[in-house]
Design a protein around this motif. Structure first.
Motif: not given
Length: 547
Positions: A153-166
């Protein structure tokens, strides 16, 4: 109203009444859940260079998590915010954030919300969560990560990319070698799965290991799944100083080869001898557009960058991971070459006094946090390079640094460029609690107010409407966040109310744990998250996926 405020908040036919007290909040049953009354509203624009407008005097009505009216709102709100004399903007979208790193420890996201940021885009610099673990299939790993964030339940919205290093680290490891055909197919499958499960793009960190070991051809193959989705390839390029132009060319080549758009992360010309290259950088970005490659970029409003102290050392010395790196530092057959190349890098940014220690792992070195390495070395009677080696060994390479290497005049131009966006490249911190640690770069606490205060109001590098477009509508569109980044009927009720005459950052390199001034109200998905420096009790951020 002061003349200063009048420069930024224009009312059209009539003057606004200056506030003599904090905005009033009136509780009643009304036609709407919330009405923001009488502010100067900047609705946002999807144009690359929006018209120079100073906003319109209007009300904004919210019911549930949606905007239901922008204009004259006759019906009352159950709650009303008096925004006379203030600017009302779409909530800021931080297109390059590391704020996800502390959500588990502190989902309040204090420094994010207090800047007016309502959405962060993480998974940057090639490093992301949501890659499969041992014996775990790729399918479902990214979705599980997003579900975990939402569960906090974060206070702000979250979007994410996928990291090529990972991705590379999981499949190939931290080794400097090409991926085999089977490994490449596995990595492409991981990227495709993440995109299908909600990743809003792909990122690379080509100054870091293991991302630095990827070839241009590998990057093209891993970015091809972006094309059909219209999502960007965001890159921390291979080099941002002497080989900057080659890195620009490679980044454009990857996007062209993959058929996707390009987002250059934290564009900079690092080191005084490279400051003059900015015109050429802009020219190559324009040339790419003429060749049907869409290139945009982001930047934080500071002349210092932040990274790991190991980034001063050559990439080849970091091949194989931490143990191999530390062994090379102690190996007399290669250590002289490492020292020579490292000192050249330090010289490029102006010497050891331009290296500021931001965080350490080992308590033995806690006194170094917040200090310039040159001065600190002198205080402990050690050579700066020898001290660096000793600290890296004690901390197993885990030391954060801030490097001072950029030009303020170039920063003005980067922020003003129509292809540019504002991004913090920072984490989420609080002045108390588990996320108050180290001496972080002030960008994590002050980026967006600093642009509005220093670069709009004081330096006049760009207009207020230009800045707000770069902070909301444009980044939301780049990563295809549906119904975000503008104040439109039916769109998500992410809103920030601020005072253009007083908004400013307070965080400094020496004292970073200070929240900004002038951010009056922040609304996330229709609920007040911040009001007159007081945080709301509800945390209503969501995980966002691209349209």
């Amino acid at each position: 109203m002061s003349t200063n405020r009048r420069d930024f908040v224009i009312t059209g036919a009539s003057s606004l009444v200056a506030l003599t007290a904090a905005p009033a909040f009136l509780k009643r049953q009304g036609a709407h859940d919330l009405v923001i009354r009488g502010g100067t509203v900047f609705v946002g624009s999807l144009l690359a260079e929006p018209p120079d407008t100073s906003g319109i005097q209007a009300d904004v009505a919210i019911s549930g998590d949606r905007i239901v009216a922008v204009g004259r709102v006759p019906g009352r709100g159950t709650e009303e915010i008096d925004a006379r004399g203030l600017a009302v903007s779409p909530g800021f979208v931080d297109i390059h954030s590391h704020g996800d790193g502390s959500i588990e420890d502190d989902p309040r996201m204090e420094s994010v919300v207090r800047q007016g940021i309502t959405t962060i885009v993480c998974g940057q610099d090639g490093s992301s969560r949501g890659t499969p673990g041992d014996q775990q299939p790729a399918a479902g790993a990214f979705a599980a990560m997003l579900a975990s964030i939402e569960g906090r339940k974060p206070a702000a919205n979250v979007a994410s990319m996928i990291g090529l290093g990972s991705v590379r680290g999981r499949v190939v490891g931290n080794m400097d070698r090409p991926a085999t055909p089977d490994e490449l197919r596995t990595m492409v499958g991981m990227v495709e799965s993440a995109l299908a499960e909600g990743a809003c793009g792909v990122s690379s960190g080509l100054e870091y290991t293991p991302g630095a070991f990827a070839s241009t051809e590998e990057l093209i193959a891993l970015c091809r799944p972006l094309a059909a989705r219209g999502l960007p390839y965001a890159t921390h390029m291979r080099n941002e100083d002497d080989r900057l132009l080659d890195s620009i060319d490679e980044s454009i080549a990857v996007a062209k080869g993959a058929g996707c758009s390009l987002q250059i992360s934290h564009l900079k010309t690092q080191g005084p001898r490279n400051w003059s290259k900015l015109d050429t950088v802009f020219a190559r970005i324009a040339d790419a557009a003429r060749n049907s490659v869409r290139v945009t970029f982001d930047r934080y409003p500071y002349i210092a960058y932040a990274t790991g102290l190991t980034n001063l050392f050559p990439v080849w010395s970091r091949d194989g991971g931490t143990d191999a790196f530390l062994a090379r530092l102690a190996d007399p057959s290669v250590s002289p070459r490492i020292k020579s190349e490292t000192l050249a890098k330090v010289d490029l940014i102006g010497g050891w006094e331009n290296v500021h220690i931001s965080s350490v792992r080992d308590s033995t070195d806690r006194a170094a946090e917040g200090k310039r390495l040159g001065s600190y070395a002198k205080s402990v009677s050690m050579d700066p390079y020898d001290l660096t080696l000793a600290m890296l060994t004690r901390n197993r390479g885990s030391i954060g640094m801030v490097g001072f290497a950029m030009s303020e005049e170039n920063l003005d131009r980067i922020l003003a460029h129509p292809k540019g966006m504002v991004a913090s490249d920072g984490g989420s911190f609080a002045i108390e609690g588990p996320t108050r640690r180290g001496s972080p770069h002030p960008r994590g606490l002050g980026t967006f107010p600093r642009v509005l205060g220093r670069y709009v109001r004081e330096r006049k590098a760009l207009t207020l409407s230009m800045a707000l477009n770069r902070m909301a509508a444009t980044p939301a569109a780049i990563v295809k966040l549906p119904n975000r980044g503008m104040l439109k009927t039916g769109w998500a009720a992410d809103v920030v109310v601020f005072d253009p005459a007083t908004v400013a950052d307070r965080a400094t390199y020496e004292q970073p744990f200070q929240y900004p001034a002038g951010i009056k109200t922040v609304i996330v998905n229709g609920v007040i998250a911040l009001r007159d420096d007081q945080r709301g009790s509800q945390m209503t951020g969501k995980v966002l996926r691209p349209a």
